[in-house]
Motif scaffolding. Structure first.
Motif, PDB file in Angstrom:
ATOM      1  N   UNK A 184       0.809  -1.212   0.000  1.00  0.00           N
ATOM      2  CA  UNK A 184       0.000   0.000   0.000  1.00  0.00           C
ATOM      3  C   UNK A 184       0.843   1.263   0.000  1.00  0.00           C
ATOM      4  N   UNK A 185       2.106   1.146   0.414  1.00  0.00           N
ATOM      5  CA  UNK A 185       3.031   2.267   0.416  1.00  0.00           C
ATOM      6  C   UNK A 185       4.285   1.869  -0.361  1.00  0.00           C
ATOM      7  N   UNK A 186       5.022   2.834  -0.854  1.00  0.00           N
ATOM      8  CA  UNK A 186       6.143   2.551  -1.735  1.00  0.00           C
ATOM      9  C   UNK A 186       7.218   1.707  -1.080  1.00  0.00           C
ATOM     10  N   UNK A 187       7.492   1.941   0.193  1.00  0.00           N
ATOM     11  CA  UNK A 187       8.578   1.218   0.854  1.00  0.00           C
ATOM     12  C   UNK A 187       8.101   0.340   1.995  1.00  0.00           C
ATOM     13  N   UNK A 188       6.783   0.170   2.157  1.00  0.00           N
ATOM     14  CA  UNK A 188       6.244  -0.604   3.271  1.00  0.00           C
ATOM     15  C   UNK A 188       5.202  -1.588   2.764  1.00  0.00           C
ATOM     16  N   UNK A 189       5.265  -2.825   3.269  1.00  0.00           N
ATOM     17  CA  UNK A 189       4.296  -3.854   2.909  1.00  0.00           C
ATOM     18  C   UNK A 189       3.711  -4.461   4.180  1.00  0.00           C
ATOM     19  N   UNK A 190       2.399  -4.659   4.190  1.00  0.00           N
ATOM     20  CA  UNK A 190       1.704  -5.323   5.284  1.00  0.00           C
ATOM     21  C   UNK A 190       1.250  -6.699   4.821  1.00  0.00           C
ATOM     22  N   UNK A 191       1.130  -7.627   5.753  1.00  0.00           N
ATOM     23  CA  UNK A 191       0.701  -8.954   5.366  1.00  0.00           C
ATOM     24  C   UNK A 191       0.065  -9.715   6.507  1.00  0.00           C
ATOM     25  N   UNK A 192      -0.523 -10.846   6.160  1.00  0.00           N
ATOM     26  CA  UNK A 192      -1.103 -11.763   7.140  1.00  0.00           C
ATOM     27  C   UNK A 192      -0.900 -13.171   6.607  1.00  0.00           C
ATOM     28  N   UNK A 193      -0.418 -14.075   7.456  1.00  0.00           N
ATOM     29  CA  UNK A 193      -0.186 -15.444   7.008  1.00  0.00           C
ATOM     30  C   UNK A 193      -0.365 -16.431   8.142  1.00  0.00           C
ATOM     31  N   UNK A 194      -0.623 -17.654   7.751  1.00  0.00           N
ATOM     32  CA  UNK A 194      -0.719 -18.746   8.702  1.00  0.00           C
ATOM     33  C   UNK A 194      -0.135 -20.001   8.108  1.00  0.00           C
ATOM     34  N   UNK A 195       0.588 -20.757   8.912  1.00  0.00           N
ATOM     35  CA  UNK A 195       1.222 -21.946   8.371  1.00  0.00           C
ATOM     36  C   UNK A 195       1.509 -23.005   9.417  1.00  0.00           C
ATOM     37  N   UNK A 196       1.377 -24.257   9.010  1.00  0.00           N
ATOM     38  CA  UNK A 196       1.721 -25.393   9.854  1.00  0.00           C
ATOM     39  C   UNK A 196       3.209 -25.701   9.743  1.00  0.00           C
ATOM     40  N   UNK A 197       3.712 -26.350  10.784  1.00  0.00           N
ATOM     41  CA  UNK A 197       5.083 -26.864  10.788  1.00  0.00           C
ATOM     42  C   UNK A 197       5.010 -28.354  11.074  1.00  0.00           C
ATOM     43  N   UNK A 198       5.264 -29.138  10.052  1.00  0.00           N
ATOM     44  CA  UNK A 198       5.247 -30.592  10.187  1.00  0.00           C
ATOM     45  C   UNK A 198       6.598 -31.065  10.706  1.00  0.00           C
ATOM     46  N   UNK A 199       6.597 -31.797  11.799  1.00  0.00           N
ATOM     47  CA  UNK A 199       7.841 -32.326  12.348  1.00  0.00           C
ATOM     48  C   UNK A 199       7.956 -33.814  12.017  1.00  0.00           C
ATOM     49  N   UNK A 200       9.151 -34.334  12.201  1.00  0.00           N
ATOM     50  CA  UNK A 200       9.396 -35.741  11.944  1.00  0.00           C
ATOM     51  C   UNK A 200       9.740 -36.468  13.233  1.00  0.00           C
ATOM     52  N   UNK A 201       9.309 -35.889  14.355  1.00  0.00           N
ATOM     53  CA  UNK A 201       9.560 -36.480  15.667  1.00  0.00           C
ATOM     54  C   UNK A 201       8.348 -36.219  16.544  1.00  0.00           C
ATOM     55  N   UNK A 202       8.441 -36.627  17.786  1.00  0.00           N
ATOM     56  CA  UNK A 202       7.291 -36.556  18.687  1.00  0.00           C
ATOM     57  C   UNK A 202       7.680 -35.945  20.027  1.00  0.00           C
ATOM     58  N   UNK A 203       8.675 -35.051  20.018  1.00  0.00           N
ATOM     59  CA  UNK A 203       9.202 -34.534  21.269  1.00  0.00           C
ATOM     60  C   UNK A 203       8.901 -33.053  21.511  1.00  0.00           C
ATOM     61  N   UNK A 204       8.054 -32.415  20.698  1.00  0.00           N
ATOM     62  CA  UNK A 204       7.761 -31.004  20.952  1.00  0.00           C
ATOM     63  C   UNK A 204       7.189 -30.798  22.342  1.00  0.00           C
ATOM     64  N   UNK A 205       6.327 -31.706  22.778  1.00  0.00           N
ATOM     65  CA  UNK A 205       5.699 -31.603  24.090  1.00  0.00           C
ATOM     66  C   UNK A 205       6.442 -32.401  25.157  1.00  0.00           C
ATOM     67  N   UNK A 206       7.589 -32.993  24.800  1.00  0.00           N
ATOM     68  CA  UNK A 206       8.365 -33.770  25.752  1.00  0.00           C
ATOM     69  C   UNK A 206       7.846 -35.173  25.989  1.00  0.00           C
ATOM     70  N   UNK A 207       6.768 -35.553  25.286  1.00  0.00           N
ATOM     71  CA  UNK A 207       6.128 -36.852  25.490  1.00  0.00           C
ATOM     72  C   UNK A 207       6.213 -37.650  24.203  1.00  0.00           C
ATOM     73  N   UNK A 208       6.893 -38.786  24.247  1.00  0.00           N
ATOM     74  CA  UNK A 208       6.997 -39.666  23.085  1.00  0.00           C
ATOM     75  C   UNK A 208       6.755 -41.117  23.481  1.00  0.00           C
TER      76      UNK A 208
END
Length: 224
Positions: free
Chosen positions: A169-193
């Motif tokens: 909307x401005x020459x040197x400034x950009x605004x945005x909105x995004x959402x994204x998943x992060x797929x892991x290959x393990x089961x330790x994010x919560x410390x429980x595997x």
């Protein structure tokens, strides 16, 4: 040291680079999330990025994020896990490299070199690493001593993917909105595997971005 001194000059000379920040929310899915996503466990997240414009439609982006996630058996109001009474909290440090595709992307300047506004949806995907620092709490005496589990690893490979929209909307400034998943290959994010019920944890970030461009808008003509 020389690189640090020359960095501002280098950035100002690269008209297809933007630097920005991210602020939003984080959540997770795993062993201590009875539902797919437990909204009540949503926490804050922050980050920063550098985006390089290869073309009007293709960009690459390096990111650094800090997020907080949590989960609890007590959210399972009608299930068996509520009686188990485990819960956790964790910080997430993510470093990732992503590619973006903007199907409606166009030059930010017209044939005369004058800035023109645009709104551009995009999709992104990439690869990264995340470091998790989970603390698991238990309520039953027989569960004490289970955590941290033997073989726990704090750092994991992740595949980020999602969608977003940006508004120039401005020459040197950009605004945005995004959402994204992060797929892991393990089961330790919560410390429980070993004592858990899921095979793989994942998390997501959703929020707003604000970025600043370097250089004059006319320089974007060479990547049209």
């Amino acid at each position: 040291m020389l690189f640090v001194l020359l960095l501002p000059i280098t950035l100002l000379g690269q008209q297809n680079i933007e630097i920005g920040g991210f602020a939003g929310f984080a959540n997770y899915q795993g062993d201590l999330a009875p539902k797919n996503i437990e909204i009540s466990e949503t926490k804050v997240s922050f980050g920063g990025f550098i985006r390089y414009h290869l073309t009007d439609k293709v960009k690459i982006r390096a990111n650094g994020y800090l997020g907080f996630i949590s989960g609890s058996d007590f959210n399972d109001k009608n299930g068996t896990y509520r009686d188990r009474g485990w819960s956790f909290e964790s910080k997430l440090f993510e470093a990732s490299l992503m590619g973006e595709y903007h199907p409606l992307g166009r030059s930010r300047s017209g044939e005369t070199g004058i800035f023109r506004r645009q709104i551009s949806p995009y999709v992104f995907a990439g690869v990264g690493m995340v470091n998790a620092d989970p603390t698991v709490s238990v309520t039953l005496p027989e569960d004490e001593g289970l955590f941290p589990e033997k073989g726990f690893e704090p750092t994991h490979l992740v595949i980020p993917y999602g969608i977003g929209v940006r508004a120039d909307l401005l020459e040197f400034v950009s605004l945005g909105f995004e959402g994204g998943y992060r797929l892991t290959f393990d089961d330790y994010l919560d410390g429980v595997k070993e004592n858990g019920v899921s095979n793989r944890d994942l998390y997501f970030f959703v929020g707003a971005t604000l970025s600043v461009f370097f250089g004059s808008i006319e320089a974007y003509d060479f990547v049209k």
